[in-house]
Design a protein around this motif. Structure first.
Motif, PDB file in Angstrom:
ATOM      1  N   ALA A  10       0.843  -1.199   0.000  1.00 24.50           N
ATOM      2  CA  ALA A  10       0.000   0.000   0.000  1.00 24.50           C
ATOM      3  C   ALA A  10       0.875   1.245   0.000  1.00 24.50           C
ATOM      4  CB  ALA A  10      -0.916  -0.016   1.216  1.00 24.50           C
ATOM      5  N   LEU A  11       1.956   1.210   0.778  1.00 29.66           N
ATOM      6  CA  LEU A  11       2.845   2.371   0.841  1.00 29.66           C
ATOM      7  C   LEU A  11       3.537   2.601  -0.495  1.00 29.66           C
ATOM      8  CD1 LEU A  11       4.494   1.794   4.330  1.00 29.66           C
ATOM      9  CD2 LEU A  11       2.827   3.545   3.738  1.00 29.66           C
ATOM     10  N   GLU A  12       3.871   1.506  -1.175  1.00 28.85           N
ATOM     11  CA  GLU A  12       4.641   1.611  -2.415  1.00 28.85           C
ATOM     12  C   GLU A  12       3.746   1.769  -3.632  1.00 28.85           C
ATOM     13  OE1 GLU A  12       7.787   1.718  -2.980  1.00 28.85           O
ATOM     14  OE2 GLU A  12       8.924   0.637  -1.449  1.00 28.85           O
ATOM     15  N   SER A  13       2.415   1.807  -3.428  1.00 29.21           N
ATOM     16  CA  SER A  13       1.527   1.680  -4.575  1.00 29.21           C
ATOM     17  C   SER A  13       1.694   2.790  -5.600  1.00 29.21           C
ATOM     18  CB  SER A  13       0.076   1.610  -4.104  1.00 29.21           C
ATOM     19  OG  SER A  13      -0.225   2.787  -3.383  1.00 29.21           O
ATOM     20  N   LYS A  36      -5.143  -4.632  -1.199  1.00 29.94           N
ATOM     21  CA  LYS A  36      -5.792  -5.073   0.039  1.00 29.94           C
ATOM     22  C   LYS A  36      -6.007  -3.882   0.975  1.00 29.94           C
ATOM     23  CE  LYS A  36      -7.117  -8.074   3.220  1.00 29.94           C
ATOM     24  NZ  LYS A  36      -6.174  -8.812   4.037  1.00 29.94           N
ATOM     25  N   LEU A  37      -4.922  -3.142   1.166  1.00 20.39           N
ATOM     26  CA  LEU A  37      -4.997  -1.957   2.013  1.00 20.39           C
ATOM     27  C   LEU A  37      -4.776  -0.735   1.150  1.00 20.39           C
ATOM     28  CD1 LEU A  37      -2.726  -3.241   4.909  1.00 20.39           C
ATOM     29  CD2 LEU A  37      -5.210  -3.074   4.925  1.00 20.39           C
ATOM     30  N   SER A  38      -5.251   0.418   1.602  1.00 15.18           N
ATOM     31  CA  SER A  38      -4.889   1.603   0.843  1.00 15.18           C
ATOM     32  C   SER A  38      -4.351   2.659   1.792  1.00 15.18           C
ATOM     33  CB  SER A  38      -6.091   2.115   0.056  1.00 15.18           C
ATOM     34  OG  SER A  38      -7.056   2.567   0.951  1.00 15.18           O
ATOM     35  N   ALA A  39      -3.381   3.387   1.281  1.00 16.31           N
ATOM     36  CA  ALA A  39      -2.692   4.362   2.109  1.00 16.31           C
ATOM     37  C   ALA A  39      -3.036   5.759   1.633  1.00 16.31           C
ATOM     38  CB  ALA A  39      -1.186   4.140   2.030  1.00 16.31           C
ATOM     39  N   THR A  40      -3.082   6.688   2.569  1.00 13.66           N
ATOM     40  CA  THR A  40      -3.321   8.078   2.193  1.00 13.66           C
ATOM     41  C   THR A  40      -2.122   8.901   2.648  1.00 13.66           C
ATOM     42  OG1 THR A  40      -4.487   8.380   4.265  1.00 13.66           O
ATOM     43  CG2 THR A  40      -5.828   7.960   2.310  1.00 13.66           C
ATOM     44  N   GLY A  41      -2.048  10.096   2.145  1.00 15.76           N
ATOM     45  CA  GLY A  41      -0.994  11.017   2.566  1.00 15.76           C
ATOM     46  C   GLY A  41       0.388  10.476   2.288  1.00 15.76           C
ATOM     47  N   LEU A  42       0.559   9.799   1.143  1.00 14.38           N
ATOM     48  CA  LEU A  42       1.864   9.230   0.823  1.00 14.38           C
ATOM     49  C   LEU A  42       2.888  10.327   0.564  1.00 14.38           C
ATOM     50  CD1 LEU A  42       0.860   6.305  -1.526  1.00 14.38           C
ATOM     51  CD2 LEU A  42       2.013   6.132   0.672  1.00 14.38           C
ATOM     52  N   ARG A  43       4.059  10.195   1.174  1.00 16.59           N
ATOM     53  CA  ARG A  43       5.125  11.155   0.901  1.00 16.59           C
ATOM     54  C   ARG A  43       6.425  10.419   0.655  1.00 16.59           C
ATOM     55  NH1 ARG A  43       6.024  15.259   5.348  1.00 16.59           N
ATOM     56  NH2 ARG A  43       7.937  15.547   4.181  1.00 16.59           N
ATOM     57  N   VAL A  44       7.143  10.876  -0.350  1.00 19.18           N
ATOM     58  CA  VAL A  44       8.424  10.252  -0.679  1.00 19.18           C
ATOM     59  C   VAL A  44       9.540  11.086  -0.084  1.00 19.18           C
ATOM     60  CG1 VAL A  44       9.973   9.642  -2.555  1.00 19.18           C
ATOM     61  CG2 VAL A  44       7.517   9.292  -2.816  1.00 19.18           C
ATOM     62  N   HIS A  45      10.453  10.444   0.620  1.00 20.15           N
ATOM     63  CA  HIS A  45      11.639  11.142   1.101  1.00 20.15           C
ATOM     64  C   HIS A  45      12.794  10.625   0.278  1.00 20.15           C
ATOM     65  CE1 HIS A  45       9.666  12.779   4.753  1.00 20.15           C
ATOM     66  NE2 HIS A  45       8.876  11.750   4.530  1.00 20.15           N
ATOM     67  N   THR A  46      13.201  11.446  -0.688  1.00 16.81           N
ATOM     68  CA  THR A  46      14.169  10.979  -1.663  1.00 16.81           C
ATOM     69  C   THR A  46      15.397  10.373  -0.999  1.00 16.81           C
ATOM     70  OG1 THR A  46      13.442  12.551  -3.279  1.00 16.81           O
ATOM     71  CG2 THR A  46      15.655  11.737  -3.539  1.00 16.81           C
ATOM     72  N   GLY A  47      15.733   9.167  -1.433  1.00 14.45           N
ATOM     73  CA  GLY A  47      16.944   8.524  -0.947  1.00 14.45           C
ATOM     74  C   GLY A  47      16.808   7.886   0.411  1.00 14.45           C
ATOM     75  N   ALA A  56      14.239  -4.739 -16.001  1.00 12.84           N
ATOM     76  CA  ALA A  56      14.167  -3.826 -14.869  1.00 12.84           C
ATOM     77  C   ALA A  56      15.543  -3.712 -14.261  1.00 12.84           C
ATOM     78  CB  ALA A  56      13.205  -4.348 -13.829  1.00 12.84           C
ATOM     79  N   SER A  57      15.705  -2.775 -13.419  1.00 10.53           N
ATOM     80  CA  SER A  57      16.960  -2.677 -12.718  1.00 10.53           C
ATOM     81  C   SER A  57      16.808  -3.437 -11.412  1.00 10.53           C
ATOM     82  CB  SER A  57      17.274  -1.219 -12.461  1.00 10.53           C
ATOM     83  OG  SER A  57      16.096  -0.542 -12.151  1.00 10.53           O
ATOM     84  N   GLY A  58      17.916  -3.757 -10.821  1.00 11.49           N
ATOM     85  CA  GLY A  58      17.882  -4.640  -9.673  1.00 11.49           C
ATOM     86  C   GLY A  58      17.707  -3.902  -8.363  1.00 11.49           C
ATOM     87  N   GLY A  59      18.388  -4.391  -7.342  1.00  6.62           N
ATOM     88  CA  GLY A  59      18.249  -3.806  -6.013  1.00  6.62           C
ATOM     89  C   GLY A  59      18.904  -2.447  -5.950  1.00  6.62           C
ATOM     90  N   GLY A  60      19.269  -2.031  -4.795  1.00  2.00           N
ATOM     91  CA  GLY A  60      19.972  -0.755  -4.732  1.00  2.00           C
ATOM     92  C   GLY A  60      19.490   0.084  -3.582  1.00  2.00           C
ATOM     93  N   GLU A  61      20.023   1.248  -3.526  1.00  5.50           N
ATOM     94  CA  GLU A  61      19.688   2.211  -2.485  1.00  5.50           C
ATOM     95  C   GLU A  61      18.184   2.470  -2.490  1.00  5.50           C
ATOM     96  OE1 GLU A  61      22.055   5.012  -0.032  1.00  5.50           O
ATOM     97  OE2 GLU A  61      22.503   3.256  -1.205  1.00  5.50           O
ATOM     98  N   PHE A  62      17.643   2.622  -1.326  1.00  6.43           N
ATOM     99  CA  PHE A  62      16.191   2.838  -1.307  1.00  6.43           C
ATOM    100  C   PHE A  62      15.878   4.318  -1.346  1.00  6.43           C
ATOM    101  CE2 PHE A  62      12.166   1.131  -1.081  1.00  6.43           C
ATOM    102  CZ  PHE A  62      11.383   1.904  -0.255  1.00  6.43           C
ATOM    103  N   HIS A  63      15.068   4.707  -2.264  1.00 10.03           N
ATOM    104  CA  HIS A  63      14.574   6.091  -2.398  1.00 10.03           C
ATOM    105  C   HIS A  63      15.592   7.149  -2.031  1.00 10.03           C
ATOM    106  CE1 HIS A  63      10.470   4.966  -3.358  1.00 10.03           C
ATOM    107  NE2 HIS A  63      10.696   3.954  -2.587  1.00 10.03           N
TER     108      HIS A  63
END
Lengths: 55, 820
Positions: free
Chosen positions: B543-546, B562-573, B813-820
């Motif tokens: 839900a967070l990643e949707s 299944k779940l839904s999230a509101t107020g999603l905010r991305v913190h780059t990196g 696709a690209s693989g793993g890596g640093e998150f956001h």
């Protein structure tokens, strides 16, 4: 054997026609996709609703 | 993981996924929202029968929500952009040429034609499954190109404008002319053989001289177009190679055809000597057949899909004093300011003026981690903006970008590629010389003994030794082996692949997308709080990643909804946060999700922490998995005496881990495209022959420089078009099989060459002695050719079973890596 003098030219005219037909078919793209066209006939164009009833 | 597979794309459905669609009255499981949306759209259009007609699974679509929104394709309505792929048609109609990715079988053609044909304003749709092109005739008053793109995306295909129309037309014309020549040669041969049999019987049991003369004239008439039209490619190729100062196999072929025709012509007109029209026609037909098969395979693989230009978007959003405007990328100039939204492909090299975002540069460098960019950093054309908007100033556009620099590297690598001289061509040089000497010898000998016969004996030397078997020896074996490999799942495009495979000493793999699927998966979940189940963690994370564009978000796609999230905010990196059922969750790096530090558990993969209201809930390990057949392939290749190496642009410790997993001892990480090419050169200078397997754009220079290169079907288009072979089903175990088959192919080519030379060695003295009448020459030629062809056919049987359950390709696709 004299009939050959007539039959062979007729045969050659037939071949000429065949080649011409073949060229026309190739140029109009009928040989561009050999996979799809052969199978297209297998796909029903009936409205799918009827299809579901049959099953 | 459960054993059910997605009804749409055939990939396994992760446990706990709850996507399904009612198809033809049965509820079918789906692996992800993308498949669900596409299948839903197909069913809603009343086209359920698609699933009954198709014989291979469809491609896994990208999340359809954004792609099928017509507004996202608005750029294709701009007149400057339309000019590249839309042409005028009579009556105010227009025809759009589209490249449709994801067509896997004839049923796709049916689906696309039905679906688009129903839209108001669409007059006619024709789709070619082998070239993946669609021609759509539409009424510009009633429908706009953007709707065509959106509708195609809606039913799960990847539309792109077919901008390289010129080269496509050339390929199409080449194929058509080859077919026409083959038709003329085939029909001509049948007729001439018929007359020839009459002449053979006439020669043995007596024939009216007038009738014989007549039959010869008729043969001449029919054989003339075969020689002058069908055999023309041999003449022009021979001329070309002669100008280039070398003797190719086309030389003896042209000599035999040309001289035999000229002499038979002379013999017919002046009613003397022997005629060889049937030999010439049959010879031409056999050779054309071999070459056409080879060419079709090559074209199918090498439908170079527009090259680099297609990696860039067609339009960019330019910032002007008064606001934003959409401009074609071709019109960008240094100094322009652009707005990049999350998910946009960067159209030009530039410098960030404002904003902060992670940028996916995996296409350029192979580095799978997102690169953090802030004001002042350089960004490069072809990379993809990750999670936040950026404003950039263009520094270089078009030819001067780094992307173009890679293409130049590719061109150079191809020039320096070790030259392969085909075995048959090497034999040809010696062979031509010998035959010409023998013919000359025979002529001068008979000139003294019996001047009348001298010319005809010399000619029969040329025709009997007619290099048919010799020149068929290699192409027939190659064609059979190529077809066999295609059944196994390796599409061979380069002619030298089969000759080089047995001589390889080393196999070099790329990591992301080649040894691995190139898609992050959840490897492990460690619950830290009572009352939580792995399933709930997955639902929550999904839900967070949707709404995220981040590569890692794919790992959670199966559980969205299944779940839904509101107020999603991305913190780059760092990660992202959102509210689910009134609880604020955070997902990302440990120091982001929690205020106090927490040690990540040991174990492979990249660990993310899920927290709710500042308290840790669970660790989630994400990682890229090895392809199921990777290990077996490495073991078998090593067993065949080949060195195996891993060469990755990725910096992370994943490289070492995966190398160990796959059983590869030698590996290098963090290699740039230049460094990869340098490593390849170093190996080649040591005398090694290298097979490179790769998939990304950063692999393209190495692919172009390697002795043999293989790309994955899901690879960047450019990588596919520059590779010598394409792995159709992503099954690495095909590689060792291909090596075995290539060895067998080489053995058969040698047998064929030995037979052809042996036959010629026997026939030559007889011809020199003047003992070979035309009918014997024709029989000898056909039998020797048939033996060669039948021997080659042995290649198309046995040696491993063809994979009869076609496996769909995972999306690149690209693989793993640093998150956001």
């Amino acid at each position: 054997m004299d009939s050959l003098y007539i039959l062979i030219p007729i045969a050659i005219i037939f071949i000429g026609t065949a080649v011409k037909l073949f060229f026309w078919a190739v140029n109009s793209g009928q040989y561009d996709d050999l996979e799809t066209e052969g199978r297209r006939i297998l796909f029903d164009d009936d409205p799918p609703d009827d299809e579901r009833v049959e099953e | 993981m459960s054993k059910t597979s997605c009804f749409h794309c055939g990939l396994p459905v992760p446990a706990g996924s709850r996507h399904s669609v009612l198809i033809n009255g049965t509820e079918r499981p789906m692996c992800c929202p993308g498949c669900e949306a596409v299948a839903g759209a197909i069913v809603a259009g009343g086209l359920d029968n698609f699933y009954r007609y198709r014989d291979t699974c469809s491609e896994r679509p990208e999340p359809a929500a954004s792609a099928s929104n017509a507004a996202n394709w608005a750029a294709y309505d701009l007149p400057e952009v339309q000019k590249q792929f839309v042409r005028e048609h009579e009556g105010g109609l227009k025809i759009a040429g589209l490249l449709v990715g994801g067509i896997s079988c004839a049923a796709c053609v049916w689906l696309i034609e039905k679906h688009l044909g129903r839209l108001p304003g669409v007059e006619k749709v024709s789709v070619n499954a082998s070239s993946q092109r669609a021609q759509i005739c539409f009424d510009p008053q009633a429908i706009q190109p953007r709707q065509l793109f959106a509708e195609l995306a809606h039913i799960g295909y990847r539309p792109a404008p077919a901008t390289a129309a010129e080269s496509e037309r050339l390929i199409r014309d080449e194929q058509r002319s080859a077919l026409r020549r083959l038709g003329v040669a085939g029909l001509g041969t049948m007729q001439v053989m018929m007359f020839a049999i009459a002449l053979y019987f006439g020669a043995s049991s007596g024939i009216d001289p007038q009738l014989e003369h007549y039959l010869r004239w008729v043969s001449l008439l029919v054989a003339t177009p075969v020689v002058l039209y069908a055999a023309r490619p041999f003449f022009s190729a021979a001329l070309r190679s002669l100008r280039g100062g070398q003797l190719s196999m086309d030389m003896p072929v042209s000599l035999a055809i040309g001289l035999a025709y000229a002499a038979s012509f002379y013999a017919t007109v002046f009613n003397t000597g022997d005629v060889y029209f049937e030999s010439i026609s049959m010879f031409t037909f056999f050779l054309l057949l071999g070459r056409t098969v080879e060419m079709r395979a090559r074209h199918r693989a090498g439908l170079a899909r527009g090259g680099l230009a297609q990696l860039l978007p067609l339009t960019a959003t330019r910032l002007t004093g008064s606001g934003e405007e959409s401009v074609p990328v071709a019109a960008l100039a240094p100094g322009d300011r652009l707005l990049l939204r999350p998910g946009d492909t960067i159209p030009a090299d530039g410098e960030v003026c404002e904003g902060e975002s992670g940028v996916d540069e995996s296409l350029l460098s192979g580095e799978s981690a997102l690169q953090q960019k802030t004001a002042g950093d350089r960004v490069f054309a072809g990379s993809v903006n990750g999670d936040s908007p950026l404003r950039i100033k263009v520094l270089a556009a078009g030819e001067s970008t780094r992307l173009s620099a890679i293409e130049k590297l590719v061109e150079r690598a191809q020039l320096e590629k070790p030259l392969q001289v085909a075995l048959a061509d090497r034999v040809a040089g010696v062979f031509v010389g010998l035959v010409l000497l023998a013919a000359l010898g025979a002529f001068s000998f008979w000139w003294q003994v019996e001047p009348d016969r001298a010319f005809w004996v010399a000619l029969s030397v040329l025709v009997v030794t007619c290099p048919c078997a010799l020149s068929l020896a290699t192409p027939a074996a190659l064609a059979a082996a190529t077809l066999r490999l295609q059944q196994l799942g390796l599409l061979v495009a380069g002619g030298h692949v089969l000759e080089t495979l047995p001589r390889l000493t080393r196999v070099v793999f790329d990591k992301t997308g080649t040894l691995t699927r190139g898609e992050p998966r959840i490897l492990r979940i460690e619950i830290l709080r009572e009352g939580w189940t792995p399933q709930r963690v997955k639902d929550c994370a999904a839900a967070l990643e949707s709404e995220s564009n981040h590569p890692l978000a794919r790992a959670f796609r199966a559980w969205t909804g299944k779940l839904s999230a509101t107020g999603l905010r991305v913190h780059t990196g760092r990660g992202l946060e959102g509210v689910i059922e009134d609880v604020r969750y955070r997902l990302g790096r440990a120091d982001f999700a929690l205020s106090q530090p927490l040690q990540a558990p040991a174990g492979e993969g990249q660990w993310l922490l899920l927290s709710g209201e500042g308290e840790a809930i669970a660790w989630i390990a994400l990682g890229d998995r090895l392809r199921p057949t990777a290990k077996a392939a490495v073991v078998q290749l090593a067993g065949a005496g080949l060195a195996v190496e891993l060469l990755s642009g990725d910096q992370s410790a994943e490289v070492a881990r995966l190398a160990a997993r796959a059983g590869i001892d030698e590996y290098r990480s963090g290699a740039s495209p230049e460094a990869k090419l340098a490593r390849l050169r170093e190996l080649q200078q040591r005398g090694e022959r290298v097979l490179m397997v790769g998939d990304g754009l950063n692999d393209v220079p190495v692919l172009s420089g390697a002795d043999v290169s293989v790309s994955m079907m899901s690879a960047a288009d450019l990588a596919q078009s520059r590779a010598d072979a394409i792995l159709l089903r992503g099954d690495l175990a095909v590689l060792p099989r291909a090596v075995v088959l290539a060895l067998k192919c080489r053995r058969i080519v040698r047998q064929n060459l030995a037979w052809a030379l042996g036959y010629n060695a026997l026939a030559l003295p007889l011809a020199v002695c003047g003992l070979v009448p035309p009918w014997a020459a024709a029989i000898g030629m056909s039998v020797s050719s048939l033996v060669v062809v039948l021997n080659a056919m042995r290649l198309s049987r046995g040696e491993g079973q063809p994979a009869d359950t076609p496996y769909p390709n995972p999306s690149p696709a690209s693989g793993g890596g640093e998150f956001h």
